[in-house]
Design a protein around this motif. Sequence first.
Motif, PDB file in Angstrom:
ATOM      1  N   LEU A 196       0.967  -1.325  -0.011  1.00  0.00           N
ATOM      2  CA  LEU A 196      -0.160  -0.020  -0.184  1.00  0.00           C
ATOM      3  C   LEU A 196       0.953   1.229  -0.018  1.00  0.00           C
ATOM      4  CD1 LEU A 196      -2.663  -0.968   2.494  1.00  0.00           C
ATOM      5  CD2 LEU A 196      -3.135  -0.664   0.191  1.00  0.00           C
ATOM      6  N   GLY A 197       2.024   1.160   0.763  1.00  0.00           N
ATOM      7  CA  GLY A 197       2.822   2.178   0.868  1.00  0.00           C
ATOM      8  C   GLY A 197       3.523   2.591  -0.701  1.00  0.00           C
ATOM      9  N   GLN A 198       3.611   1.459  -1.189  1.00  0.00           N
ATOM     10  CA  GLN A 198       4.247   1.588  -2.826  1.00  0.00           C
ATOM     11  C   GLN A 198       3.208   2.252  -3.655  1.00  0.00           C
ATOM     12  OE1 GLN A 198       5.715  -2.206  -4.020  1.00  0.00           O
ATOM     13  NE2 GLN A 198       7.536  -2.193  -2.752  1.00  0.00           N
ATOM     14  N   GLU A 199       2.018   1.494  -3.446  1.00  0.00           N
ATOM     15  CA  GLU A 199       0.944   2.177  -4.358  1.00  0.00           C
ATOM     16  C   GLU A 199       0.469   3.643  -3.942  1.00  0.00           C
ATOM     17  OE1 GLU A 199      -0.554   0.616  -6.907  1.00  0.00           O
ATOM     18  OE2 GLU A 199       0.367  -1.075  -6.604  1.00  0.00           O
ATOM     19  N   GLN A 200       0.462   3.936  -2.823  1.00  0.00           N
ATOM     20  CA  GLN A 200       0.399   5.334  -2.555  1.00  0.00           C
ATOM     21  C   GLN A 200       1.582   6.367  -3.074  1.00  0.00           C
ATOM     22  OE1 GLN A 200       0.540   5.960   1.612  1.00  0.00           O
ATOM     23  NE2 GLN A 200      -0.262   8.188   1.452  1.00  0.00           N
ATOM     24  N   GLY A 201       2.731   5.796  -2.973  1.00  0.00           N
ATOM     25  CA  GLY A 201       3.870   6.576  -3.798  1.00  0.00           C
ATOM     26  C   GLY A 201       3.493   6.711  -5.119  1.00  0.00           C
ATOM     27  N   ASN A 202       3.236   5.387  -5.992  1.00  0.00           N
ATOM     28  CA  ASN A 202       3.089   5.795  -7.396  1.00  0.00           C
ATOM     29  C   ASN A 202       1.795   6.760  -7.817  1.00  0.00           C
ATOM     30  OD1 ASN A 202       5.000   3.900  -7.787  1.00  0.00           O
ATOM     31  ND2 ASN A 202       3.538   2.213  -7.877  1.00  0.00           N
ATOM     32  N   VAL A 203       0.654   6.559  -6.873  1.00  0.00           N
ATOM     33  CA  VAL A 203      -0.458   7.510  -7.036  1.00  0.00           C
ATOM     34  C   VAL A 203      -0.133   8.901  -6.763  1.00  0.00           C
ATOM     35  CG1 VAL A 203      -2.716   8.113  -6.053  1.00  0.00           C
ATOM     36  CG2 VAL A 203      -2.203   5.678  -6.429  1.00  0.00           C
ATOM     37  N   GLN A 204       0.879   9.006  -5.976  1.00  0.00           N
ATOM     38  CA  GLN A 204       1.439  10.440  -5.535  1.00  0.00           C
ATOM     39  C   GLN A 204       1.868  10.930  -6.568  1.00  0.00           C
ATOM     40  OE1 GLN A 204       0.189  12.253  -3.053  1.00  0.00           O
ATOM     41  NE2 GLN A 204       1.229  13.946  -3.457  1.00  0.00           N
ATOM     42  N   ASN A 205       2.981  10.020  -7.081  1.00  0.00           N
ATOM     43  CA  ASN A 205       3.694  10.478  -8.611  1.00  0.00           C
ATOM     44  C   ASN A 205       2.664  10.936  -9.742  1.00  0.00           C
ATOM     45  OD1 ASN A 205       6.250  10.369  -7.051  1.00  0.00           O
ATOM     46  ND2 ASN A 205       6.339   8.099  -7.855  1.00  0.00           N
TER      47      ASN A 205
END
Length: 442
Positions: free
Chosen positions: A330-339
């Motif tokens: 979820l942290g990785q997905e959150q980073g991708n979504v933020q990018n």
Amino acid sequence: MEATRDWLRGVLGPYHHRDRVFRDADTVLVNFNGLAPKTDTYTHEDGRTVVLLCLHGTIPIKFRGVTYNIPIAAWVPYTYPAQPPICFVTPTSSMLVRASKHVDLSGKIYHPYLAYWHMNSEESNILQFMRTLQEIFALEPPVYTKPSNPNPPSATPATYPPPGYTNPTQPVGGSPQPYPNVNRQNYAQASVNYYPQQAQQQLSMPDPRRHSTPPPGAQPPPVPPPPSYVLTGRAGSPHQQPLPHRSQSTPPPPIPAKPLAAALDGQAYQSALDERTAKLNALREAVKDRLRHRQRELNAAIPADIERLLHVNKRLSEGEVSISETIRKLGQEQGNVQNNIELLQQKNKELSESIDALRQQPDVNVDDVVGGSTVVYNQLFELVAEDHAIDDALYYLGKALDAEKIESAAFLKNVRGLAREQFMKRALIKKIRQHAGLTDTI
């Protein structure tokens, strides 16, 4: 009062919770005018000496409708409020401490409020404890006046007061003393002195364990002589037997040489003792059996509980790993979504800037936009347009012939003329493209 508060703030350096100590001490000083702060050396029971804050003075109590001041001293430890205050009754030179369930002979105060202080240290405070002391001291004052001129005991055999009677000149909790042959007026007028709050001087306060006292200025009625009691029985467990009233000239009866238990029937006494011992043994065995049964039940239930808890612990550990992995993803997905959000915002910003730039440009004529840069290119555009127009005309002539809208002779004549004209235009287009160096696509 402000000077006292400034001094109080200055001496609280070693305390762990200075603000709490200052707040509680200031509240006590405001509510009890008879108390004053000081710093002094306090010696613990193990011999350690520390300099502590001490609230000393008097607290008022109501005893039989009269207000008296009780001298006390409350020492505040460094870890307050984690530890309760250490309180003592501090009698003057003319007073003695009356031992009770809340005060020992040294004057130290004991109370359940102090014993259970640690269970609610945030809510407990010195002010509430002082009010508790007022309540218990109003029921049983902790000090009394020293006897002024006690008469020495006579050489008569040792006698004791009747059960429930207390000598007013003897503190509670002391060892029993022989009943002295004192003057009746001194005996009737024995009292306890305190400091009345109203008169601010020493007054004579009656002993709280006495039932009545003579009014001031009145001659007390003659006190009947107490019945004589003699000590009989075993050492450490005296039995008091009242003797018959005799005149002063009659000598007391001799003290029996045997304890009271010797007068009982030996066989009946031993039988009762054996029966009591048997009951105690039976009760002890029943308790042991009950405890063994309970122990067996616990021993049988504990392994199953341990196994169940181990299984739950294993599942919790696996769940912890799974939750940690899910949190990482979820942290990785959150980073991708933020990018992606940042990229989309950047593109939206660029698009908005382009739209604003286009809106600022003037309107352009379409004919001016679609055109060649030279006369030859403009001629080429016109020839290509006419060529496509001839194609459209030939297509619709064929449709009209199929629908019998036109005769064959007219169709052939028009097709021949358009074909000739299209041939000439295409030849000219090819020549212009060759001259301009363009690729021939026709």
